[in-house]
Design a protein around this motif. Sequence first.
Motif, short mmCIF file in Angstrom:
data_model
loop_
_atom_site.label_atom_id
_atom_site.label_comp_id
_atom_site.label_asym_id
_atom_site.label_seq_id
_atom_site.Cartn_x
_atom_site.Cartn_y
_atom_site.Cartn_z
N UNK A 1 0.85 -1.18 0.00
CA UNK A 1 0.00 0.00 0.00
C UNK A 1 0.89 1.24 0.00
N UNK A 2 0.33 2.36 -0.42
CA UNK A 2 1.04 3.64 -0.44
C UNK A 2 2.32 3.60 -1.29
N UNK A 3 2.24 2.95 -2.44
CA UNK A 3 3.41 2.92 -3.33
C UNK A 3 3.10 3.56 -4.69
N UNK B 1 -13.13 -0.47 -7.55
CA UNK B 1 -14.39 -0.98 -7.01
C UNK B 1 -14.58 -0.83 -5.51
N UNK B 2 -13.48 -0.86 -4.76
CA UNK B 2 -13.60 -0.67 -3.31
C UNK B 2 -12.50 0.29 -2.85
N UNK C 1 -6.83 -2.09 -7.83
CA UNK C 1 -7.09 -2.76 -6.58
C UNK C 1 -6.85 -1.84 -5.39
N UNK C 2 -6.77 -2.43 -4.21
CA UNK C 2 -6.50 -1.69 -2.98
C UNK C 2 -5.36 -2.40 -2.27
N UNK C 3 -4.29 -1.67 -1.96
CA UNK C 3 -3.15 -2.31 -1.32
C UNK C 3 -2.45 -3.26 -2.27
N UNK D 1 -7.59 -10.39 -4.96
CA UNK D 1 -7.03 -11.05 -6.15
C UNK D 1 -8.06 -11.93 -6.84
N UNK D 2 -9.11 -12.33 -6.13
CA UNK D 2 -10.16 -13.14 -6.75
C UNK D 2 -10.94 -12.35 -7.80
#
Length: 231
Positions: free
Chosen positions: A12-14, A39-40, A118-120, A133-134
């Motif tokens: 995260x935060x990259x 999406x989230x 994605x997130x993180x 990842x799903x």
Amino acid sequence: MAAAYFVTGTDTEIGKTTIAAGLLHAARLAGLSTAAAKPVASGCEETAAGLRNGDALALLDECSLPLAYDEVNPLAFAPAIAPHLAAREAGVVLDIEALVAPVRRVLAKGADFCLVEGAGGWRVPLAGSASLSDLPIALGLPVILVVGVRLGCINHALLTAEAIRRDGLALAGWVANLVDPHTSRLEANLATLAERLPAPCLGRVPRLDEAAPAAVARHLDLSPLVTFVSQ
């Protein structure tokens, strides 16, 4: 070129959103229509229009197709914590079914170049035993990996690439985002990443005083993605 990719990171935060917005901007400069989805998102701010996430807004700004905020970011949570914890506190079941349908609607817009961020990192938890990842697995999306270049990034990058491959997805490309430009032996680290990651490097983005999409785009190259799509 008409393709969609899932954007993930080594942590995260990259700078996933910084790079994703830059890629979208580069695609627009190349004359491609663009769309995106996050999406989230957690860490959202309350506004008169509802919860809004800065990363999702940055992606929306680089979409050439008309999209509403809720199409880009259908699940928004206020606490700046892991999405599955934020969803749990909000009484929302954060499972793959809640994410796949809204992303498919964005993909159905038919943009030449579409990114789903994605997130993180790759294994961010969702409800139960599911992981974020799903989502690209369910959608069959190739992956773009943002490597936050700093001490330890080689291990994180190679483990992420290995997980992507084991999950049956293709790594379409990776971007070196120099989050720590003072990383010891920087060139040697970048050379090792280039040697060991099984995908082309789409760019090396320095630490910018103003990381606007136009500035980031100047350090990115979409041509390896064109080659990837044609394979």
